[in-house]
Design an enzyme around this catalytic site. Structure first.
Site, PDB file in Angstrom:
ATOM      1  N   ASP A  34      30.513  22.200  23.557  1.00  0.00           N
ATOM      2  CA  ASP A  34      31.598  21.394  24.593  1.00  0.00           C
ATOM      3  C   ASP A  34      32.502  22.859  24.541  1.00  0.00           C
ATOM      4  O   ASP A  34      33.303  23.484  25.208  1.00  0.00           O
ATOM      5  CB  ASP A  34      32.269  20.265  25.020  1.00  0.00           C
ATOM      6  CG  ASP A  34      32.793  20.476  23.193  1.00  0.00           C
ATOM      7  OD1 ASP A  34      32.260  20.620  22.352  1.00  0.00           O
ATOM      8  OD2 ASP A  34      33.919  19.418  23.661  1.00  0.00           O
ATOM      9  N   ARG A  83      38.802  23.377  18.937  1.00  0.00           N
ATOM     10  CA  ARG A  83      38.929  22.394  19.055  1.00  0.00           C
ATOM     11  C   ARG A  83      38.195  21.769  17.888  1.00  0.00           C
ATOM     12  O   ARG A  83      37.005  21.831  17.628  1.00  0.00           O
ATOM     13  CB  ARG A  83      39.840  22.006  19.539  1.00  0.00           C
ATOM     14  CG  ARG A  83      38.497  20.645  20.608  1.00  0.00           C
ATOM     15  CD  ARG A  83      39.554  20.352  21.422  1.00  0.00           C
ATOM     16  NE  ARG A  83      37.842  18.907  22.267  1.00  0.00           N
ATOM     17  CZ  ARG A  83      38.112  19.293  23.863  1.00  0.00           C
ATOM     18  NH1 ARG A  83      39.454  20.021  24.677  1.00  0.00           N
ATOM     19  NH2 ARG A  83      37.517  18.381  24.252  1.00  0.00           N
ATOM     20  N   GLU A 136      35.550  19.302  17.909  1.00  0.00           N
ATOM     21  CA  GLU A 136      34.617  18.910  18.447  1.00  0.00           C
ATOM     22  C   GLU A 136      33.716  19.622  18.038  1.00  0.00           C
ATOM     23  O   GLU A 136      32.937  19.719  17.659  1.00  0.00           O
ATOM     24  CB  GLU A 136      35.763  18.490  20.203  1.00  0.00           C
ATOM     25  CG  GLU A 136      34.315  18.206  20.675  1.00  0.00           C
ATOM     26  CD  GLU A 136      35.163  17.203  21.408  1.00  0.00           C
ATOM     27  OE1 GLU A 136      36.434  17.449  21.806  1.00  0.00           O
ATOM     28  OE2 GLU A 136      34.038  16.171  22.473  1.00  0.00           O
ATOM     29  N   GLU A 168      38.064  24.054  30.500  1.00  0.00           N
ATOM     30  CA  GLU A 168      38.115  22.633  30.370  1.00  0.00           C
ATOM     31  C   GLU A 168      38.658  21.754  31.646  1.00  0.00           C
ATOM     32  O   GLU A 168      37.825  20.962  32.178  1.00  0.00           O
ATOM     33  CB  GLU A 168      38.748  21.744  29.124  1.00  0.00           C
ATOM     34  CG  GLU A 168      37.860  20.296  29.600  1.00  0.00           C
ATOM     35  CD  GLU A 168      37.869  20.136  28.091  1.00  0.00           C
ATOM     36  OE1 GLU A 168      39.162  20.180  27.315  1.00  0.00           O
ATOM     37  OE2 GLU A 168      37.479  18.907  27.759  1.00  0.00           O
TER      38      GLU A 168
HETATM   39  C1  RAM Z   1      35.351  15.917  26.178  1.00  0.00           C
HETATM   40  C2  RAM Z   1      34.187  16.903  25.793  1.00  0.00           C
HETATM   41  C3  RAM Z   1      32.716  16.681  26.458  1.00  0.00           C
HETATM   42  C4  RAM Z   1      32.722  15.727  27.190  1.00  0.00           C
HETATM   43  C5  RAM Z   1      32.887  14.652  27.077  1.00  0.00           C
HETATM   44  C6  RAM Z   1      32.750  13.073  27.585  1.00  0.00           C
HETATM   45  O1  RAM Z   1      35.399  15.502  24.540  1.00  0.00           O
HETATM   46  O2  RAM Z   1      35.025  18.453  25.777  1.00  0.00           O
HETATM   47  O3  RAM Z   1      33.219  18.094  27.656  1.00  0.00           O
HETATM   48  O4  RAM Z   1      31.122  16.062  27.832  1.00  0.00           O
HETATM   49  O5  RAM Z   1      34.254  14.846  25.994  1.00  0.00           O
END
Ligand code: RAM
Length: 972
Positions: free
Chosen positions: A505, A509, A511, A784
């Site tokens: 994604d 960060r 993630e 984002e």
């Molecule tokens: C976020 C991510 C991603 C998304 C989910 C649901 O944390 O960045 O882009 O698909 O959540």
């Protein structure tokens, strides 16, 4: 994506591009771009029936293949005869084929096979041929001899008390990287193949020379199910006498930090990294030898005191052990390797191109912010790391590199949005001079680096090294609007930054997970920009591995324990959507063959929990239309639309594979869901004149987009729904108030329903929400959130505010398909039948090029002096429907003549008020026509805009002066 290898472009491109259409003297039909398993001459495949594919080029019109032949042999010279062939398709009359799947005798392990494709044109001409090879690796777990080894993590490391400014927390509990070595005797001249893997990440050297150029190898998988290995040809590195194999391993995804779950912050698969390797030597006289990882290896730790993907890497040169990678080093003081186990069942050959360092960016500015601290701006948000040239560093002195995507209001790094990712690399000196520091087992998402500990820093001392999975570039887009060009660049950089072993994604960060919906909405764009067949072949296996026992797809792949396992609508559905799109793009039904069982299980699962066919239960964490800024679309509407789409695609997949009963079953189910959708969510007020008032529950843009894109409405309601969608888009700005799912559908759906003008209006908008708003404020990648930063509110909450998230970049697809007009017809696969339909909007020119599985597709159009010139290149074996935009059908010419007169390659299909439609065969064509009026659409902003007011874009002295507002670079 580091550029096109030579073998990937047709040997000669037509002179003057499309304008060369009628030159009979051009080069004839020829194959090029040979691939095995979607890769060029791969080393070490373990697919028992590899797919051998080729592309075609010709400079002549209608120069289509009529037959092909594929031959496979162990020795290249055997391809010329018939006797020693291992496999020979013989001449196969087929004008469509782009590949043959090997069906000869079982392939042996660790063997190179040569293959040749011959392609016959019509008539009596001899076939054109091209040759390539592939090499097998292991044919099964039993063939392995190596053990998993590591440096024994149990002995207590000598622990120094934290020095000033250094707290124990700096290490995040991370351990030094094990180093491992094995000396052996060999001679040059052997065929030498090294097969390597790690639980963690590895870097391996032979006699001090780094092997291969893979970064972050062996890549990320669910290591409980599959661990990839890579194969290298290391013959050139062997020397007479003592040789040394040396490896460093790091935590990586295996035992390092991944994701955001505080209870499972690290060590997802194991607690310390391990290494596995086999070096096989075969001498010309038949002798052979194998050096494998076992207890005879010697181990220690070295300069890398910790290395972690999220936290960063620390090198302490005081721990350097010079020469340990070379012969002659005395490893007597090292420990014997700890053999952890011999489980080789999960080893699989990697199927995609590795992550590589594909570019280096010089700083666009360096600013001193304190006597020994500088902030470097690389001018581009990216994923990678900093390489630093150091003149001198005193023993114990530290250089610290911190990374950030953006700067705060005081022009210092803004790192709050990295959450717990420290993204900090540290170098501790030992007094040595003139050396280079570059971390090896980490990467960061950044545009800015703050480098402290060096009083001087010049532009030649520092570069940003760009890292990503090296998917070959396959697309180009250009147009006369500088803002759209920059948008395309942002989309491409989002792809570069987030295709890192898996499609993530975001790269910055804590993630960096393989979120399924992000990838499914972005795939159509990604597959136009690059050849992602091998990359997604690998990731589809991750998706399959992540399935739950009850058949459900997950939300992220590889699966991470604790990260919302149960697939949500639009997320889990990616397990159906992605194979279907790959099949259509790459003409490889194996994508469907491998996926069908999972597709069916997913659709069956939803059906089991929702017998009334309205998807309300078993919805996982139901993200719905994620991050939509407007009124939320009712979750049942989103879910049921996704359910219908998945059921339909499953049916189509079964049809393609010839499972008609299965196909019928899912078609009936899809029909049922479609009816349930209308019954549950759609109301209609019949109008006496004009379109009926069709309303979908919630009355949101995304509701209509989903219903129209997935064909959920009865025919008589389509026009009313499209009309309402347009109203909602117009009344919002025109603007989109959709989230991840809706955004991807917006431009294609508006276009399909006659509102390309609105799609252009959305592209032209530059207030929140829009693509141009971030561009106007210095973005170099897709954000984002539409409003990740605004002049009024500053940064959005740091808990979720990435500036490098490709999901909203799904608009990239329409730049190719809509603006430039490069597309394949809805029922075409592998670009067999193209649809060339430019949507010029108010632009002066646009062009796109795509290297398809069939060959090169090119479109370019330009308005000049009241006429529009449209050039099209159609690869051999393909046909194209070419929509020439004009309001004066009689004005259309092709290469200066009335189309089709005396040329059987052009057929007039239709004439409409705004275009003329011709079908053409392969070749290049140059159409001209009276130029249609510019149709910028409601809300289109004027071409020339005032320049930016200083201080009104995102903080940061070097934010690129935005051209997002100057819609036309030059006016006709
Ligand atoms: C976020 C991510 C991603 C998304 C989910 C649901 O944390 O960045 O882009 O698909 O959540």
């Amino acid at each position: 994506m580091s550029g096109s290898p030579a073998a990937d472009v047709p040997a000669s491109r037509p002179a003057e591009g499309a304008a060369a259409g009628r030159r009979p003297e051009g080069r004839p039909l020829r194959p090029y771009g040979l691939r095995c398993e979607h890769r060029t001459a791969p080393l070490g495949i373990d697919e028992p029936a590899p797919r051998l594919s080729w592309r075609l080029a010709s400079d002549r019109r209608g120069d289509d293949p009529v037959a092909y032949r594929v031959r496979v042999a162990e020795r290249p010279e055997d391809l010329d005869g018939c006797r020693q062939l291992l496999w020979d398709t013989g001449r196969v009359a087929d004008s469509r084929a782009t590949a043959a799947v090997y069906a000869g005798p079982a392939l042996r392990g660790r063997t190179r096979y040569h293959w040749r494709v011959s392609v016959w044109p019509a008539g009596t001409a001899a076939p054109a041929e091209a040759t390539s090879w592939f090499e097998t690796a292991f044919t099964g777990p039993a063939a392995w001899q190596a053990s998993w080894i590591t440096h024994d993590p149990r002995p207590v490391e000598v622990m120094d008390a934290p020095t000033e400014g250094e707290s124990a927390l700096d290490h995040h509990g991370l351990a030094p990287c094990p180093v491992l070595r094995r000396a052996f005797t060999a001679s040059p001249g052997a065929r030498a193949r090294l097969h390597v893997s790690a639980r963690g990440l590895y870097e391996v050297r032979l006699n001090g020379v780094r092997i291969g150029d893979a970064e972050l190898a062996p890549g990320w998988t669910d290591y409980h199910r599959r661990v990839q290995y890579q194969t290298y040809d290391v013959g050139d590195l062997l020397r007479e006498g003592e040789n040394v194999l040396a490896a460093t391993v790091a935590d990586g995804w295996w035992s390092g930090f991944v994701g955001f779950e505080p209870r499972r912050a690290g060590a997802h698969y194991g607690s310390f990294p391990q290494f596995l390797a086999e070096l096989h030597l075969t001498y010309p006289d038949g002798r052979s030898a194998a050096i494998v990882t076992d207890g005879a290896w010697r181990t220690s730790t070295g300069v890398i005191r910790h290395a972690d993907l999220l936290m960063g890497e620390c090198h302490d040169l005081r721990h350097a052990c010079d020469g340990w990678e070379l012969p002659g080093f005395d490893d007597g003081g090292w420990s014997p390797a700890l053999v952890t186990d011999t489980d080789r069942r999960r080893l699989v050959a990697s199927v995609d191109e590795p992550v590589r360092a594909t570019a280096e960016l010089r700083p666009s500015s360096i600013r001193r912010v304190s006597p020994d601290t500088h902030v470097v701006d690389f001018g581009q948000n990216l994923a990678g790391r900093v390489r630093l040239r150091i003149g001198e560093l005193a023993a114990g002195a530290r250089v610290v590199i911190r990374h950030a995507e953006v700067l705060d209001a005081s022009h210092r790094l803004y790192t709050a949005n990295l959450r717990t990712a420290a993204a900090t690399d540290v170098l501790i000196g030992d007094g040595r001079r003139h050396f280079v520091f570059e971390p090896r087992f980490t990467y960061h998402g950044f545009r800015y680096a703050e480098i402290s500990g060096l009083p001087e820093l010049s532009e030649s001392d520092v570069v940003a090294v760009v890292l990503h999975s090296d998917t070959p570039w396959a697309g180009e887009f250009d147009c006369s609007d500088a803002g759209l060009r920059r948008l395309h660049d942002c989309v491409v950089w989002g792809q570069r930054s987030n295709f890192v072993s898996v499609p993530t994604d975001c790269p910055q960060r804590d993630e960096r997970l393989g979120w399924l919906a992000d990838a499914q909405v972005f795939l159509p764009t990604a597959a136009l920009n690059a050849d992602v067949a091998a990359f997604f072949t690998k990731w589809l296996r991750d998706i399959d591995d992540a399935r739950s026992p009850d058949g459900g797809f997950s939300n992220v792949a590889p699966r991470l324990v604790g990260v919302c396992d149960e697939g949500a609508p639009g997320w889990g559905d990616a397990g159906v959507i992605i194979p279907w799109h790959l099949y259509r793009t790459y003409d490889d039904p194996r994508f469907l063959g491998r996926a069908l069982e999972g597709m069916r299980a997913w659709v069956d699962l939803i059906r089991r929990h929702n017998p009334d066919l309205v998807w309300r239960r078993r919805v996982g964490p139901h993200f719905s239309d994620w991050l939509a800024p407007g009124t939320p679309t009712p979750r049942d509407v989103v879910a049921t639309a996704c359910f219908a789409h998945s059921a339909r695609l499953t049916a189509k997949a079964a049809d393609v594979l010839g499972h008609t009963d299965v196909g019928d079953h899912y078609h009936r189910l899809a029909d049922g869901i479609r009816r349930a959708f209308t019954e549950c969510f759609v109301t209609v007020e019949r109008a006496a004149a004009g379109p009926d008032a069709v309303r979908i529950t919630g009355d949101t843009q995304t509701g209509y987009l989903l219903a129209l894109a997935h064909e959920l409405l009865p025919d008589d309601l389509v026009e009313g729904a499209a009309h309402r969608l347009a109203e909602l888009v117009e009344s919002a700005g025109p603007a989109l108030v959709t989230g991840f799912l809706g955004v991807a559908l917006a431009a294609p759906v508006l276009d399909a329903h006659g509102r390309a003008d609105l799609a252009h209006a959305l592209l032209n908008r530059d207030e929140v929400p829009s693509w141009r708003f971030p561009l106007r404020h210095g973005a170099t990648t897709i954000w984002e959130r539409w409003d990740g930063w605004t002049p009024e509110a500053g940064f959005r909450a740091p808990a979720m505010n990435s500036f490098n998230h490709y999901a909203l970049g799904s608009i990239g697809e329409w730049l190719y398909r809509g603006v430039a007009g490069l597309d394949q017809a809805p029922d075409s696969t592998g670009y067999r039948h193209l649809r060339i339909r430019p949507r010029p909007g108010a632009l002066r020119r646009a062009s796109a090029r795509h290297e398809s599985v069939r060959g090169t597709v090119e479109v370019s159009w330009e308005r000049r002096g009241g006429r529009l010139a449209l050039c099209v290149r159609v690869p051999p074996g393909a046909t194209a429907d070419v929509y020439v935009p004009t309001t004066d059908p009689r004005s259309v010419r092709e290469s200066g003549a009335v189309p089709g007169v005396g040329d059987r390659h052009i057929t007039l299909l239709a004439t409409a008020s705004d275009h003329v439609l011709h079908r053409v065969s392969s070749g290049t064509y140059r159409f001209t026509a009276t130029c249609p009026p510019a149709v910028g659409g409601a809300g289109t902003t004027p071409a020339a805009r005032p320049s930016l007011t200083p201080g009104r874009h995102m903080p940061g002295p070097a934010a690129k002066p935005s051209s997002a507002r100057s819609h036309e670079e030059d006016t006709p």
